[in-house]
Design a protein around this motif. Structure first.
Motif, PDB file in Angstrom:
ATOM      1  N   ILE A   1       0.867  -1.182   0.000  1.00 46.71           N
ATOM      2  CA  ILE A   1       0.000   0.000   0.000  1.00 46.71           C
ATOM      3  C   ILE A   1       0.895   1.220   0.000  1.00 46.71           C
ATOM      4  O   ILE A   1       1.833   1.312   0.797  1.00 46.71           O
ATOM      5  N   VAL A   2       0.617   2.161  -0.891  1.00 51.88           N
ATOM      6  CA  VAL A   2       1.347   3.430  -0.912  1.00 51.88           C
ATOM      7  C   VAL A   2       0.343   4.555  -0.714  1.00 51.88           C
ATOM      8  O   VAL A   2      -0.776   4.497  -1.232  1.00 51.88           O
ATOM      9  N   THR A   3       0.733   5.578   0.020  1.00 53.31           N
ATOM     10  CA  THR A   3      -0.193   6.679   0.242  1.00 53.31           C
ATOM     11  C   THR A   3       0.524   7.975   0.576  1.00 53.31           C
ATOM     12  O   THR A   3       1.480   7.992   1.346  1.00 53.31           O
ATOM     13  N   ASN A   4       0.059   9.028  -0.046  1.00 52.56           N
ATOM     14  CA  ASN A   4       0.484  10.397   0.227  1.00 52.56           C
ATOM     15  C   ASN A   4      -0.782  11.166   0.622  1.00 52.56           C
ATOM     16  O   ASN A   4      -1.369  11.879  -0.185  1.00 52.56           O
ATOM     17  N   PRO A   5      -1.236  11.002   1.862  1.00 51.89           N
ATOM     18  CA  PRO A   5      -2.522  11.569   2.259  1.00 51.89           C
ATOM     19  C   PRO A   5      -2.415  13.053   2.588  1.00 51.89           C
ATOM     20  O   PRO A   5      -1.318  13.581   2.771  1.00 51.89           O
ATOM     21  N   PRO A   6      -3.542  13.751   2.691  1.00 52.05           N
ATOM     22  CA  PRO A   6      -3.509  15.114   3.222  1.00 52.05           C
ATOM     23  C   PRO A   6      -2.904  15.107   4.625  1.00 52.05           C
ATOM     24  O   PRO A   6      -3.248  14.255   5.453  1.00 52.05           O
ATOM     25  N   TYR A   7      -1.996  16.077   4.890  1.00 56.31           N
ATOM     26  CA  TYR A   7      -1.351  16.079   6.209  1.00 56.31           C
ATOM     27  C   TYR A   7      -0.986  17.477   6.712  1.00 56.31           C
ATOM     28  O   TYR A   7      -0.304  17.608   7.736  1.00 56.31           O
ATOM     29  N   VAL A   8      -1.426  18.509   6.052  1.00 58.31           N
ATOM     30  CA  VAL A   8      -1.065  19.858   6.475  1.00 58.31           C
ATOM     31  C   VAL A   8      -2.005  20.314   7.589  1.00 58.31           C
ATOM     32  O   VAL A   8      -3.225  20.300   7.416  1.00 58.31           O
ATOM     33  N   PRO A   9      -1.469  20.696   8.753  1.00 57.60           N
ATOM     34  CA  PRO A   9      -2.328  21.242   9.810  1.00 57.60           C
ATOM     35  C   PRO A   9      -3.028  22.512   9.346  1.00 57.60           C
ATOM     36  O   PRO A   9      -2.451  23.329   8.617  1.00 57.60           O
ATOM     37  N   ALA A  10      -4.283  22.655   9.771  1.00 53.57           N
ATOM     38  CA  ALA A  10      -5.070  23.810   9.350  1.00 53.57           C
ATOM     39  C   ALA A  10      -6.013  24.219  10.477  1.00 53.57           C
ATOM     40  O   ALA A  10      -6.452  23.376  11.258  1.00 53.57           O
ATOM     41  N   PRO A  11      -6.333  25.495  10.586  1.00 58.41           N
ATOM     42  CA  PRO A  11      -7.306  25.920  11.590  1.00 58.41           C
ATOM     43  C   PRO A  11      -8.625  25.172  11.402  1.00 58.41           C
ATOM     44  O   PRO A  11      -9.070  24.945  10.279  1.00 58.41           O
ATOM     45  N   GLY A  12      -9.234  24.751  12.485  1.00 60.09           N
ATOM     46  CA  GLY A  12     -10.468  23.981  12.412  1.00 60.09           C
ATOM     47  C   GLY A  12     -10.188  22.515  12.650  1.00 60.09           C
ATOM     48  O   GLY A  12      -9.151  21.988  12.245  1.00 60.09           O
ATOM     49  N   SER A  13     -11.116  21.851  13.301  1.00 59.55           N
ATOM     50  CA  SER A  13     -10.893  20.456  13.694  1.00 59.55           C
ATOM     51  C   SER A  13     -11.220  19.460  12.604  1.00 59.55           C
ATOM     52  O   SER A  13     -10.807  18.304  12.677  1.00 59.55           O
ATOM     53  N   HIS A  14     -11.965  19.887  11.568  1.00 57.37           N
ATOM     54  CA  HIS A  14     -12.387  18.954  10.530  1.00 57.37           C
ATOM     55  C   HIS A  14     -11.804  19.344   9.177  1.00 57.37           C
ATOM     56  O   HIS A  14     -11.773  20.531   8.829  1.00 57.37           O
ATOM     57  N   PRO A  15     -11.348  18.369   8.391  1.00 55.00           N
ATOM     58  CA  PRO A  15     -10.847  18.664   7.057  1.00 55.00           C
ATOM     59  C   PRO A  15     -11.971  19.185   6.164  1.00 55.00           C
ATOM     60  O   PRO A  15     -13.148  18.878   6.391  1.00 55.00           O
ATOM     61  N   PRO A  16     -11.634  19.957   5.126  1.00 55.44           N
ATOM     62  CA  PRO A  16     -12.671  20.444   4.211  1.00 55.44           C
ATOM     63  C   PRO A  16     -13.314  19.293   3.440  1.00 55.44           C
ATOM     64  O   PRO A  16     -12.665  18.297   3.135  1.00 55.44           O
ATOM     65  N   ARG A  17     -14.587  19.433   3.140  1.00 56.08           N
ATOM     66  CA  ARG A  17     -15.310  18.392   2.406  1.00 56.08           C
ATOM     67  C   ARG A  17     -15.197  18.548   0.895  1.00 56.08           C
ATOM     68  O   ARG A  17     -15.518  17.628   0.147  1.00 56.08           O
ATOM     69  N   GLY A  18     -14.786  19.717   0.460  1.00 56.22           N
ATOM     70  CA  GLY A  18     -14.661  19.957  -0.971  1.00 56.22           C
ATOM     71  C   GLY A  18     -13.626  21.025  -1.238  1.00 56.22           C
ATOM     72  O   GLY A  18     -13.048  21.610  -0.321  1.00 56.22           O
TER      73      GLY A  18
ATOM     74  N   PRO B   1     -10.111  22.529  -3.515  1.00 51.19           N
ATOM     75  CA  PRO B   1      -8.714  22.078  -3.654  1.00 51.19           C
ATOM     76  C   PRO B   1      -8.044  21.761  -2.323  1.00 51.19           C
ATOM     77  O   PRO B   1      -7.208  20.858  -2.241  1.00 51.19           O
ATOM     78  N   ALA B   2      -8.408  22.480  -1.241  1.00 52.36           N
ATOM     79  CA  ALA B   2      -7.715  22.313   0.041  1.00 52.36           C
ATOM     80  C   ALA B   2      -7.905  20.923   0.636  1.00 52.36           C
ATOM     81  O   ALA B   2      -7.110  20.511   1.489  1.00 52.36           O
ATOM     82  N   ARG B   3      -8.916  20.182   0.224  1.00 45.25           N
ATOM     83  CA  ARG B   3      -9.089  18.847   0.797  1.00 45.25           C
ATOM     84  C   ARG B   3      -7.980  17.893   0.382  1.00 45.25           C
ATOM     85  O   ARG B   3      -7.837  16.815   0.933  1.00 45.25           O
ATOM     86  N   ALA B   4      -7.163  18.318  -0.604  1.00 44.97           N
ATOM     87  CA  ALA B   4      -6.018  17.499  -1.015  1.00 44.97           C
ATOM     88  C   ALA B   4      -4.836  17.658  -0.071  1.00 44.97           C
ATOM     89  O   ALA B   4      -3.900  16.861  -0.132  1.00 44.97           O
ATOM     90  N   TRP B   5      -4.887  18.668   0.826  1.00 39.51           N
ATOM     91  CA  TRP B   5      -3.744  18.835   1.743  1.00 39.51           C
ATOM     92  C   TRP B   5      -4.152  19.131   3.192  1.00 39.51           C
ATOM     93  O   TRP B   5      -3.471  18.707   4.104  1.00 39.51           O
ATOM     94  N   ASP B   6      -5.245  19.827   3.422  1.00 37.63           N
ATOM     95  CA  ASP B   6      -5.628  20.152   4.796  1.00 37.63           C
ATOM     96  C   ASP B   6      -6.171  18.924   5.524  1.00 37.63           C
ATOM     97  O   ASP B   6      -6.971  18.161   4.971  1.00 37.63           O
ATOM     98  N   ALA B   7      -5.755  18.751   6.790  1.00 36.07           N
ATOM     99  CA  ALA B   7      -6.102  17.521   7.523  1.00 36.07           C
ATOM    100  C   ALA B   7      -6.332  17.783   9.002  1.00 36.07           C
ATOM    101  O   ALA B   7      -5.810  17.082   9.859  1.00 36.07           O
ATOM    102  N   GLY B   8      -7.114  18.818   9.321  1.00 34.15           N
ATOM    103  CA  GLY B   8      -7.429  19.089  10.716  1.00 34.15           C
ATOM    104  C   GLY B   8      -6.342  19.868  11.425  1.00 34.15           C
ATOM    105  O   GLY B   8      -5.279  20.146  10.868  1.00 34.15           O
ATOM    106  N   SER B   9      -6.595  20.210  12.676  1.00 29.92           N
ATOM    107  CA  SER B   9      -5.714  21.122  13.396  1.00 29.92           C
ATOM    108  C   SER B   9      -4.324  20.565  13.659  1.00 29.92           C
ATOM    109  O   SER B   9      -3.375  21.322  13.853  1.00 29.92           O
ATOM    110  N   ASP B  10      -4.180  19.232  13.688  1.00 29.60           N
ATOM    111  CA  ASP B  10      -2.855  18.638  13.891  1.00 29.60           C
ATOM    112  C   ASP B  10      -2.322  17.940  12.643  1.00 29.60           C
ATOM    113  O   ASP B  10      -1.235  17.353  12.676  1.00 29.60           O
TER     114      ASP B  10
END
Length: 229
Positions: free
Chosen positions: A110-127, A129-138
């Protein structure tokens, strides 16, 4: 439509990446290097989680693997299918959320490059471009889910290759994978300058204690986690 600066499109030419799909960058290239070191046998079953335009899926298919790729964005699914067709490679590209489309199946890698950039807000965006990188506050919203579920999709002796920023906490990932019975280790590290997203929120990252004051680079890590025989 943009093309990839490092040609990973194979016989079809450069990879085609439409707007809204994460274009392969340094994290993708680092993961591709790790993928190329894996001793894949012809016909090995490979899963690419969060395939984007399909760069890693195509790299595995060129080595004779049977590849399944997954993405939650229809634009990415269609782009990956197009790139596979242009490269004359067989890749099954499925639409769905992370591991769900592959439930009940088993893979050698299995290979994966998931979204992993910390962003303000506890939940990742649902739609968007940012959902490709934003992944919650941590930055761990997707990483933690992969850690919890990837082992169930691996055959004995199979492995997971995962890339993310050390800002997310590599030790947390190692611990999460070990809790599921996998044998994880950091195999690669590379420092790169902040991209536009990290630069734009550097002050917020400093305030959260996720980066040092004045920090302008982040460390990428590759974690390989093997399922024992």
């Amino acid at each position: 439509m943009t093309t990839l600066s490092r040609d990973t499109g194979g016989a079809g030419g450069p990879l085609m990446v439409p707007p809204g799909v994460y274009p392969p960058q340094e994290d993708t290239f680092l993961l591709a290097e790790a993928l190329n070191r894996e001793p894949l046998k012809p016909g090995a079953d490979v899963l690419d989680i969060g395939t984007g335009g399909g760069a890693l899926a195509l790299a595995a298919a060129r080595r004779g693997a049977r590849v399944t790729a997954v993405d939650r964005a229809w634009t990415a699914v269609l782009a990956a299918r197009l790139n596979a067709a242009r490269a004359r490679l067989t890749v099954e590209v499925l639409h769905g959320d992370l591991l769900a489309p592959a439930a009940g199946r088993r893979f050698d890698l299995i290979v994966t490059n998931p979204p992993y950039v910390p962003a303000p807000g506890s939940h990742p965006p649902r739609g968007g471009p940012a959902r490709a990188w934003d992944a919650g506050s941590d930055g761990r919203a997707m990483v933690d889910r992969i850690c919890a579920g990837a082992g169930a999709l691996l055959r004995p002796g199979g492995a997971l290759l995962l890339v993310h920023s050390a800002v997310c906490g590599a030790e947390l990932t190692l611990q999460g994978l070990a809790r599921t019975g996998l044998e994880p280790a950091v195999t690669d590290r590379r420092w790169i300058p902040f991209g536009p997203v990290m630069r734009s929120r550097a002050t917020w990252l400093e305030d959260q204690g996720l980066i040092a004051p004045g920090q302008e680079k982040e460390e990428l890590v590759i974690i390989r986690a093997r399922r024992p025989q």
